[in-house]
Design an enzyme around this catalytic site. Structure first.
Site, short mmCIF file in Angstrom:
data_model
loop_
_atom_site.label_atom_id
_atom_site.label_comp_id
_atom_site.label_asym_id
_atom_site.label_seq_id
_atom_site.Cartn_x
_atom_site.Cartn_y
_atom_site.Cartn_z
N CYS A 165 30.49 50.28 26.38
CA CYS A 165 29.83 49.00 26.71
C CYS A 165 28.53 48.77 26.28
O CYS A 165 28.21 47.73 25.45
CB CYS A 165 29.57 49.03 28.35
N CYS B 75 28.13 53.60 30.28
CA CYS B 75 29.30 53.44 29.60
C CYS B 75 28.90 53.10 28.25
O CYS B 75 28.35 52.02 27.86
CB CYS B 75 30.07 52.14 30.31
#
Length: 102
Positions: free
Chosen positions: A29, A26
């Protein structure tokens, strides 16, 4: 942190704990991780920040209804009190945390 250690590291910990639900694939993230590290350093003992890989720990992820990452859930004395979904710039995240953490 893992499903197996979640209770000890979050639910049994007094005070505020911010759990970052993330995954290594991600990109938002990964961009958020250094921001959370900086905030953890700034808050010191007033806020514990931990990360949980959603792919490796599906039980906790499902238990807290995490369907989008990054999701951060703030726990206070073991109870989930607030959640933040999506990456935020540091000033926005700091402002939101300032209303939740003394």
């Amino acid at each position: 942190m893992t499903d197996d250690t979640f209770a000890t590291e979050v639910l049994d910990t007094p005070g505020p704990v911010l759990v970052d639900f993330w995954a290594p694939w991600c990109q938002p993230c990964l961009k958020l991780a250094p921001v959370l590290s900086e905030l953890a350093a700034e808050y010191g003992d007033r806020l514990r920040v931990v990360a949980l890989d959603v792919d490796e720990n599906p039980d906790t992820t499902q238990a807290y209804g995490v369907v989008s990452i990054p999701t951060m859930i703030l726990f206070q004395d073991g109870a989930a009190v607030s959640s933040i979904v999506g990456a935020r710039p540091k000033p926005a995240l700091a402002a939101q945390l300032a209303t939740l953490v003394p």
